[in-house]
Every structure is written in C-alpha cells, then in structure tokens.
Design a protein around this motif. Structure first.
Motif, PDB file in Angstrom:
ATOM      1  N   GLN A 193     -10.809   6.545   3.316  1.00 41.81           N
ATOM      2  CA  GLN A 193      -9.453   6.446   2.768  1.00 41.81           C
ATOM      3  C   GLN A 193      -8.509   5.641   3.661  1.00 41.81           C
ATOM      4  N   LEU A 194      -8.976   5.248   4.852  1.00 37.55           N
ATOM      5  CA  LEU A 194      -8.137   4.462   5.746  1.00 37.55           C
ATOM      6  C   LEU A 194      -8.058   3.019   5.262  1.00 37.55           C
ATOM      7  N   LYS A 195      -7.040   2.336   5.712  1.00 36.86           N
ATOM      8  CA  LYS A 195      -6.913   0.907   5.409  1.00 36.86           C
ATOM      9  C   LYS A 195      -7.933   0.133   6.241  1.00 36.86           C
ATOM     10  N   ALA A 196      -8.333  -1.012   5.742  1.00 33.55           N
ATOM     11  CA  ALA A 196      -9.314  -1.846   6.442  1.00 33.55           C
ATOM     12  C   ALA A 196      -8.870  -2.096   7.872  1.00 33.55           C
ATOM     13  N   GLY A 197      -9.776  -1.897   8.807  1.00 32.17           N
ATOM     14  CA  GLY A 197      -9.485  -2.137  10.210  1.00 32.17           C
ATOM     15  C   GLY A 197      -8.917  -0.938  10.948  1.00 32.17           C
ATOM     16  N   ASP A 198      -8.402   0.043  10.232  1.00 29.16           N
ATOM     17  CA  ASP A 198      -7.852   1.233  10.885  1.00 29.16           C
ATOM     18  C   ASP A 198      -8.985   2.146  11.345  1.00 29.16           C
TER      19      ASP A 198
ATOM     20  N   PRO B  10     -18.587  -1.301   3.747  1.00 30.26           N
ATOM     21  CA  PRO B  10     -17.721  -0.816   2.663  1.00 30.26           C
ATOM     22  C   PRO B  10     -18.147   0.563   2.148  1.00 30.26           C
ATOM     23  N   ALA B  11     -17.165   1.348   1.745  1.00 29.45           N
ATOM     24  CA  ALA B  11     -17.419   2.705   1.240  1.00 29.45           C
ATOM     25  C   ALA B  11     -18.369   2.690   0.045  1.00 29.45           C
TER      26      ALA B  11
ATOM     27  N   LEU C 201     -19.343   6.881  -0.962  1.00 29.84           N
ATOM     28  CA  LEU C 201     -18.040   7.346  -0.487  1.00 29.84           C
ATOM     29  C   LEU C 201     -16.926   6.796  -1.366  1.00 29.84           C
ATOM     30  N   ALA C 202     -17.102   5.596  -1.882  1.00 31.50           N
ATOM     31  CA  ALA C 202     -16.102   5.027  -2.796  1.00 31.50           C
ATOM     32  C   ALA C 202     -16.014   5.866  -4.071  1.00 31.50           C
TER      33      ALA C 202
END
Length: 157
Positions: free
Chosen positions: A19-24, A70-71, A134-135
């Motif tokens: 659920q985090l933004k990309a890179g976080d 990717p999820a 996960l997506a």
C-alpha cells in the motif's frame, strides 16, 4: 494445517508494504509498532522475505523494507513459502503396512487414498494462494485504507 503466527505477521506486513507509494519504505520497527509485534523477531522474519526475493531492504536513515517487485507479481504463496517452505504438512508413513491390520506389500504398490487426498488438498491450497497477489488483496480494501496505512505506518499519506 496450522501455520506459525509469523506467517500471519508477514502476510500483513507484505500487504501493508504493497500500500506504500513507489520507492517508499517502512522499517522493521515501524511495522512492529504498527502491528504491536516484537521488533527484533519481526526483523528476523522480514529477512526471510528479502532472501526469497519478496522484499528488498535498504539501510541508512531512510532505509527499510519495500516490495522487491510489483504487488501484482507477488502472490500469497510467495510469502507463505518464504516463511514456511513448500513441503506438504502431511507425510504418509505407510502405517497401513503396520500392526494387526497390516496389508501385504502387493496391496501397497500405489499410494493410499488418504495420502492422495491429502496431496490433492495441499495442491488446491497452494493453487489458491498462488492465484492471489498482493495487488488483489489491496484491491479488496476500502478506498481509504491505503492512505490510512501509509499515514499510520510511515507518517505520510
């Protein structure tokens, strides 16, 4: 089948990281606090996901964990196998050849029906986990959940 509690922890952590933004990233301490789990033990468990290629870890002041891909490419089976392995929880020990009810060897040339059914159940369980990414999990959450998770986990919406 009973899985260890750490399996639940890592499934939830992976879903939260999805659920985090990309890179976080989120640190083990942040994830432990978010779920009220023992940080040192969780950190060790998260390393199993890194080793399996489910998560990536970075060090430093802004370091932490993030999904390694990717999820949509990470299934529940990837997470479960990273923690619990791929072997079946059922092991046929051929007790049908023991004791007063022992069958002759010629009647035991093929696996017993119980072993076959347990293997079928294990395959069905694995297939179900492999079919859920996960997506897919994130997509079933209420629309406000990802921003709430990000805010409470990392402090940024």
């Amino acid at each position: 089948m009973k899985l260890p509690g750490s399996t639940e922890w890592l499934l939830h952590c992976a879903a939260s990281l999805a659920q985090l933004k990309a890179g976080d990233t989120a640190s083990a301490a942040q994830l432990a606090q978010y779920f009220d789990l023992p940080a040192a033990y969780l950190a060790k468990q998260l390393q199993a996901l890194v080793k399996a290629g489910v998560l990536a870890a970075t060090t430093g002041p802004r370091g932490g964990f993030r999904l390694a891909r990717p999820a949509s490419e990470i299934t529940l089976l990837h997470v479960v196998e990273a923690v619990d392995g791929a072997s079946s929880p059922y092991e046929c020990r051929e007790i049908r050849r023991q004791g007063r009810g022992a069958l002759p060897a010629e009647d035991c040339r093929t696996p017993c029906v119980l072993a076959v059914k347990m293997a079928e159940a294990h395959r069905a369980w694995r297939d179900s986990l492999a079919a859920t990414s996960l997506a897919d999990i994130v997509a079933t959450l209420p629309p406000s959940a990802p921003s709430r998770t990000r805010l409470r986990l990392t402090g940024t919406p």
